[in-house]
Scaffold this motif. Structure first.
Motif, PDB file in Angstrom:
ATOM      1  N   LYS A   1      -1.945  36.505   2.600  1.00  0.00           N
ATOM      2  CA  LYS A   1      -1.197  35.580   1.854  1.00  0.00           C
ATOM      3  C   LYS A   1      -1.731  35.038   0.642  1.00  0.00           C
ATOM      4  O   LYS A   1      -2.907  35.079   0.541  1.00  0.00           O
ATOM      5  CB  LYS A   1      -0.843  34.628   3.031  1.00  0.00           C
ATOM      6  CG  LYS A   1      -2.074  33.933   3.576  1.00  0.00           C
ATOM      7  CD  LYS A   1      -1.420  33.015   4.637  1.00  0.00           C
ATOM      8  CE  LYS A   1      -2.330  31.989   5.312  1.00  0.00           C
ATOM      9  NZ  LYS A   1      -2.105  30.996   6.302  1.00  0.00           N
ATOM     10  N   ALA A   2      -0.766  34.761  -0.141  1.00  0.00           N
ATOM     11  CA  ALA A   2      -1.303  33.942  -1.255  1.00  0.00           C
ATOM     12  C   ALA A   2      -2.508  32.987  -1.214  1.00  0.00           C
ATOM     13  O   ALA A   2      -3.415  33.084  -1.795  1.00  0.00           O
ATOM     14  CB  ALA A   2      -0.319  33.469  -2.054  1.00  0.00           C
ATOM     15  N   ALA A   3      -2.334  31.910  -0.130  1.00  0.00           N
ATOM     16  CA  ALA A   3      -3.440  31.080  -0.123  1.00  0.00           C
ATOM     17  C   ALA A   3      -4.712  31.642   0.342  1.00  0.00           C
ATOM     18  O   ALA A   3      -6.035  31.218  -0.278  1.00  0.00           O
ATOM     19  CB  ALA A   3      -2.997  30.157   0.968  1.00  0.00           C
ATOM     20  N   ASP A   4      -4.622  32.776   1.004  1.00  0.00           N
ATOM     21  CA  ASP A   4      -5.941  33.501   1.257  1.00  0.00           C
ATOM     22  C   ASP A   4      -6.604  34.181   0.088  1.00  0.00           C
ATOM     23  O   ASP A   4      -7.824  34.202  -0.031  1.00  0.00           O
ATOM     24  CB  ASP A   4      -5.759  34.609   2.569  1.00  0.00           C
ATOM     25  CG  ASP A   4      -5.694  33.725   3.620  1.00  0.00           C
ATOM     26  OD1 ASP A   4      -5.828  32.524   3.954  1.00  0.00           O
ATOM     27  OD2 ASP A   4      -5.096  34.467   4.704  1.00  0.00           O
ATOM     28  N   ARG A   5      -5.486  34.790  -0.705  1.00  0.00           N
ATOM     29  CA  ARG A   5      -6.057  35.313  -1.863  1.00  0.00           C
ATOM     30  C   ARG A   5      -6.736  34.417  -2.915  1.00  0.00           C
ATOM     31  O   ARG A   5      -7.688  34.805  -3.503  1.00  0.00           O
ATOM     32  CB  ARG A   5      -5.112  36.245  -2.426  1.00  0.00           C
ATOM     33  CG  ARG A   5      -4.408  37.325  -1.584  1.00  0.00           C
ATOM     34  CD  ARG A   5      -3.428  38.282  -2.245  1.00  0.00           C
ATOM     35  NE  ARG A   5      -2.555  37.711  -3.607  1.00  0.00           N
ATOM     36  CZ  ARG A   5      -1.388  37.329  -2.948  1.00  0.00           C
ATOM     37  NH1 ARG A   5      -0.999  37.299  -1.513  1.00  0.00           N
ATOM     38  NH2 ARG A   5      -0.504  36.890  -3.891  1.00  0.00           N
ATOM     39  N   ILE A   6      -6.234  33.172  -2.892  1.00  0.00           N
ATOM     40  CA  ILE A   6      -6.630  32.475  -4.025  1.00  0.00           C
ATOM     41  C   ILE A   6      -8.170  31.747  -3.457  1.00  0.00           C
ATOM     42  O   ILE A   6      -9.045  31.488  -4.093  1.00  0.00           O
ATOM     43  CB  ILE A   6      -5.822  31.358  -3.954  1.00  0.00           C
ATOM     44  CG1 ILE A   6      -4.460  31.570  -4.692  1.00  0.00           C
ATOM     45  CG2 ILE A   6      -6.228  29.898  -4.932  1.00  0.00           C
ATOM     46  CD1 ILE A   6      -3.234  30.874  -4.695  1.00  0.00           C
ATOM     47  N   SER A   7      -8.111  31.621  -2.158  1.00  0.00           N
ATOM     48  CA  SER A   7      -9.386  31.306  -1.533  1.00  0.00           C
ATOM     49  C   SER A   7     -10.697  32.205  -1.762  1.00  0.00           C
ATOM     50  O   SER A   7     -11.775  31.965  -2.113  1.00  0.00           O
ATOM     51  CB  SER A   7      -9.412  31.158   0.223  1.00  0.00           C
ATOM     52  OG  SER A   7      -8.618  29.974   0.367  1.00  0.00           O
ATOM     53  N   TYR A   8     -10.235  33.325  -1.704  1.00  0.00           N
ATOM     54  CA  TYR A   8     -11.182  34.641  -1.808  1.00  0.00           C
ATOM     55  C   TYR A   8     -11.771  34.537  -3.414  1.00  0.00           C
ATOM     56  O   TYR A   8     -12.631  34.707  -3.773  1.00  0.00           O
ATOM     57  CB  TYR A   8     -10.538  36.134  -1.831  1.00  0.00           C
ATOM     58  CG  TYR A   8     -11.458  37.102  -1.757  1.00  0.00           C
ATOM     59  CD1 TYR A   8     -12.466  37.342  -0.598  1.00  0.00           C
ATOM     60  CD2 TYR A   8     -11.654  38.015  -2.920  1.00  0.00           C
ATOM     61  CE1 TYR A   8     -13.322  38.353  -0.881  1.00  0.00           C
ATOM     62  CE2 TYR A   8     -12.380  38.857  -2.756  1.00  0.00           C
ATOM     63  CZ  TYR A   8     -13.418  39.151  -1.920  1.00  0.00           C
ATOM     64  OH  TYR A   8     -14.099  40.241  -2.000  1.00  0.00           O
ATOM     65  N   LEU A   9     -10.533  34.119  -4.449  1.00  0.00           N
ATOM     66  CA  LEU A   9     -10.831  34.201  -5.640  1.00  0.00           C
ATOM     67  C   LEU A   9     -11.732  32.927  -6.020  1.00  0.00           C
ATOM     68  O   LEU A   9     -12.736  32.939  -6.821  1.00  0.00           O
ATOM     69  CB  LEU A   9      -9.493  33.936  -6.378  1.00  0.00           C
ATOM     70  CG  LEU A   9      -9.557  33.571  -8.045  1.00  0.00           C
ATOM     71  CD1 LEU A   9     -10.673  34.558  -8.747  1.00  0.00           C
ATOM     72  CD2 LEU A   9      -8.152  33.223  -8.646  1.00  0.00           C
ATOM     73  N   THR A  10     -11.643  31.666  -5.408  1.00  0.00           N
ATOM     74  CA  THR A  10     -12.372  30.556  -5.623  1.00  0.00           C
ATOM     75  C   THR A  10     -13.762  31.001  -5.013  1.00  0.00           C
ATOM     76  O   THR A  10     -14.739  30.770  -5.741  1.00  0.00           O
ATOM     77  CB  THR A  10     -11.975  29.364  -4.683  1.00  0.00           C
ATOM     78  OG1 THR A  10     -10.359  29.343  -5.124  1.00  0.00           O
ATOM     79  CG2 THR A  10     -12.297  28.180  -4.818  1.00  0.00           C
ATOM     80  N   GLU A  11     -13.862  31.367  -4.056  1.00  0.00           N
ATOM     81  CA  GLU A  11     -15.313  31.756  -3.466  1.00  0.00           C
ATOM     82  C   GLU A  11     -15.935  32.938  -4.083  1.00  0.00           C
ATOM     83  O   GLU A  11     -17.170  32.900  -4.218  1.00  0.00           O
ATOM     84  CB  GLU A  11     -15.038  32.304  -1.781  1.00  0.00           C
ATOM     85  CG  GLU A  11     -14.625  31.192  -0.977  1.00  0.00           C
ATOM     86  CD  GLU A  11     -14.117  31.775   0.338  1.00  0.00           C
ATOM     87  OE1 GLU A  11     -14.244  32.974   0.612  1.00  0.00           O
ATOM     88  OE2 GLU A  11     -13.749  31.072   1.184  1.00  0.00           O
ATOM     89  N   GLY A  12     -15.212  33.770  -4.585  1.00  0.00           N
ATOM     90  CA  GLY A  12     -15.765  34.828  -5.501  1.00  0.00           C
ATOM     91  C   GLY A  12     -16.303  34.292  -6.743  1.00  0.00           C
ATOM     92  O   GLY A  12     -17.382  34.754  -7.256  1.00  0.00           O
TER      93      GLY A  12
ATOM     94  N   ALA B   1     -17.744  31.541  -7.163  1.00  0.00           N
ATOM     95  CA  ALA B   1     -18.980  30.891  -6.936  1.00  0.00           C
ATOM     96  C   ALA B   1     -19.967  31.742  -6.685  1.00  0.00           C
ATOM     97  O   ALA B   1     -21.132  31.566  -7.211  1.00  0.00           O
ATOM     98  CB  ALA B   1     -18.804  29.745  -5.734  1.00  0.00           C
ATOM     99  N   GLU B   2     -19.802  32.977  -6.179  1.00  0.00           N
ATOM    100  CA  GLU B   2     -20.835  33.969  -5.842  1.00  0.00           C
ATOM    101  C   GLU B   2     -21.147  34.728  -7.266  1.00  0.00           C
ATOM    102  O   GLU B   2     -22.223  35.052  -7.459  1.00  0.00           O
ATOM    103  CB  GLU B   2     -20.078  34.989  -4.995  1.00  0.00           C
ATOM    104  CG  GLU B   2     -21.118  36.140  -4.521  1.00  0.00           C
ATOM    105  CD  GLU B   2     -20.933  36.886  -3.282  1.00  0.00           C
ATOM    106  OE1 GLU B   2     -21.409  38.069  -3.013  1.00  0.00           O
ATOM    107  OE2 GLU B   2     -20.050  36.396  -2.473  1.00  0.00           O
ATOM    108  N   LEU B   3     -20.111  34.702  -7.834  1.00  0.00           N
ATOM    109  CA  LEU B   3     -20.163  35.463  -9.455  1.00  0.00           C
ATOM    110  C   LEU B   3     -21.286  34.800  -9.967  1.00  0.00           C
ATOM    111  O   LEU B   3     -22.309  35.280 -10.740  1.00  0.00           O
ATOM    112  CB  LEU B   3     -18.882  35.673 -10.048  1.00  0.00           C
ATOM    113  CG  LEU B   3     -18.030  36.899  -9.654  1.00  0.00           C
ATOM    114  CD1 LEU B   3     -16.794  36.685 -10.438  1.00  0.00           C
ATOM    115  CD2 LEU B   3     -18.619  38.141  -9.919  1.00  0.00           C
TER     116      LEU B   3
END
Length: 286
Positions: A112-123, A125-127
């Motif tokens: 779902k969109a909220a989870d994709r956005i969370s992955y982008l946000t966490e990503g 930071a990791e990047l």
């Protein structure tokens, strides 16, 4: 107010070298590639490396990388290597993904969109952590329409990207609704309220360019072909992401839209690269 800069989104592997050189010759400042699956579509990072190798000054970038496609360690490796091979000309565009059928085709879970956005946000930071010893984060573009993605762009992006189209729920892939002038103004206003005093360049991905003496006829043709995407021809004529008119009229439209929305970095698609070039020449340095 930022001076205008111009980009072209290239999508065809055949003729890649010639198209990249032609884009630079025509005065474009940026060459970008999308991140989509499909026959003949380029893999972004090899294509960008090749683009930089055959040009001299243009920046090259993704518009945009769908971060939920990727393992972040491997993605960071590709970003770092591409930035090095392009002599620092990489402009990294990121998004949260919006085409379910592409995830299905790749065998990836559709969240779902909220989870994709969370992955982008966490990503992100990791990047930043992984790239710290690899030259750091390239110039960062974040594009999207949702509150979550625009909030992230307001916090971290050098460039915020707006496309002004969104997939219609429950309709076949590629069935888009047009964000009209007022909707796009609301999205830009939402972003600006969050960004505060941060100086963030505004990118607009233009969906159609027609150079013509009859703006209304061109808008009517587009509306007839995509009737569900806009309520009326008048709405089409006012939509910032659609450009119809003579070169002078299109120049005036872009100046007015920069004033209202802040759009100074304008990207067009490959099929209109030549058509739009006179506008690029007219607005150079303005």
């Amino acid at each position: 107010m930022n001076e205008f800069t111009f980009g072209v989104s290239l999508r065809s592997v055949p003729g890649w070298t010639a198209n990249c050189r032609r884009a630079e010759e025509l005065g474009y400042d940026h060459i970008s590639v999308p991140d989509h699956l499909g026959t003949g579509l380029p893999a972004p990072f090899p294509a960008l490396t090749a683009a930089a190798a055959v040009t001299e000054r243009v920046r090259v970038g993704t518009l945009v990388s769908n971060v939920p496609f990727y393992n972040l360690a491997l993605f960071a490796r590709d970003v770092a290597t591409t930035n090095q091979l392009t002599d620092g000309r990489l402009e990294l565009g990121l998004g949260s993904g919006h085409m379910k059928h592409e995830f299905d085709e790749a065998g990836l879970p559709w969240r779902k969109a909220a989870d994709r956005i969370s992955y982008l946000t966490e990503g992100l930071a990791e990047l930043r952590t992984r790239l710290a010893d690899e030259g750091g984060m390239p110039r960062l573009l974040i594009a999207g329409n949702s509150d979550g993605v625009l909030r992230l762009a307001a916090e971290q992006a050098d460039i915020v990207g707006f496309a002004g189209l969104r997939q219609e729920r429950g309709r076949p892939p590629g069935t888009f609704a047009l964000d009209n002038a007022d909707v796009l103004a609301e999205r830009v206003g939402y972003f600006r309220a969050l960004a505060g005093n941060r100086a963030v360049e505004h990118n607009l991905l233009v969906q159609r360019v027609v150079i013509t003496d009859d703006r209304r006829a061109a808008a009517a043709e587009w509306h007839a072909a995509t009737e569900r995407s806009a309520a009326s021809i008048e709405e089409v004529l006012e939509a910032p992401q659609l450009l119809f008119g003579t070169v002078d009229e299109v120049v005036a439209q872009l100046v007015a839209r920069r004033e209202r929305y802040g759009f100074s970095y304008i990207t067009v698609f490959e099929p209109t690269m030549e058509t739009f070039a006179p506008v690029v020449a007219e607005l150079r340095g303005r």
